[in-house]
Design a protein around this motif. Structure first.
Motif, PDB file in Angstrom:
ATOM      1  N   ILE A 163      13.420 -21.722  13.073  1.00 15.43           N
ATOM      2  CA  ILE A 163      13.604 -22.698  14.241  1.00 15.43           C
ATOM      3  C   ILE A 163      12.670 -23.475  14.390  1.00 15.43           C
ATOM      4  O   ILE A 163      11.673 -23.631  14.157  1.00 15.43           O
ATOM      5  N   ASP A 200      17.433 -24.011  10.888  1.00 20.19           N
ATOM      6  CA  ASP A 200      18.565 -23.606  10.924  1.00 20.19           C
ATOM      7  C   ASP A 200      19.191 -24.096  12.385  1.00 20.19           C
ATOM      8  O   ASP A 200      20.310 -23.861  12.484  1.00 20.19           O
ATOM      9  N   LEU A 201      18.216 -23.646  13.302  1.00 19.91           N
ATOM     10  CA  LEU A 201      18.573 -23.892  14.481  1.00 19.91           C
ATOM     11  C   LEU A 201      16.890 -24.897  15.324  1.00 19.91           C
ATOM     12  O   LEU A 201      16.472 -24.550  14.607  1.00 19.91           O
TER      13      LEU A 201
END
Length: 165
Positions: free
Chosen positions: A118, A147-148
């Motif tokens: 993240i 990923d985020l």
């Protein structure tokens, strides 16, 4: 017992990483979380969560713990992996100038299942940071490894600045 899950939180300086970690710890009902702070300086956990502290570890009132990686990330991970029966999740808060994807890759050697990398980004500062000739490469690499991406502080910018971010 299965290995704890791993979450890596990154982002440039001031993006809100420690605030996110504090919120995760405050809401960690039932999940035993260990946090490794891989940053310059000391562990900055909200005082109302702290139960006790020693040299490199802070024990929290909700059963979680927070470790400094002052002696190295691998050493901190090894200490936590030795206590696999006490931990459900390990969260690594990376330095504001590190590459969180590389941190996750290095942690892979401990066979921890990775939930996500993240990356926090400050909505107001992101466009200037990403285009800055000194830090822009670092910021863009952090974002590319996520990923985020959590765009933070959106309440401080108008619609046009938010769209730029």
């Amino acid at each position: 017992m299965s290995a704890p899950r791993l979450t890596v939180i990154g982002g440039y300086l001031g993006a809100g990483k420690t605030t996110l970690v504090n919120r995760l710890l405050a809401g960690a009902t039932g999940e035993r979380v260990a946090v490794i702070v891989n940053d310059f300086g000391s562990i900055n956990i909200d005082a109302e969560l702290i139960k006790s502290a020693d040299k490199d570890t802070v024990r929290l009132s909700n059963g979680c713990m927070c470790c400094s990686a002052s002696d190295g990330l691998a050493a901190a991970l090894a200490r936590l992996c030795a206590r696999v029966d006490e931990i459900d999740r390990i969260v690594i808060e990376t330095s504001g100038v590190s590459e969180p994807g590389k941190v996750a890759k290095n942690a892979h050697g401990f066979r921890l299942p990775l939930d996500a990398v993240i990356v926090m980004a400050d909505a107001e500062q992101l466009p200037a940071q990403a285009s800055n000739r000194y830090v822009g490469d670092v910021v863009r690499r952090q974002l590319a490894q996520a990923d985020l991406i959590l765009l933070n502080k959106i309440d401080l910018v108008g619609p046009e600045a938010l769209a730029r971010a």
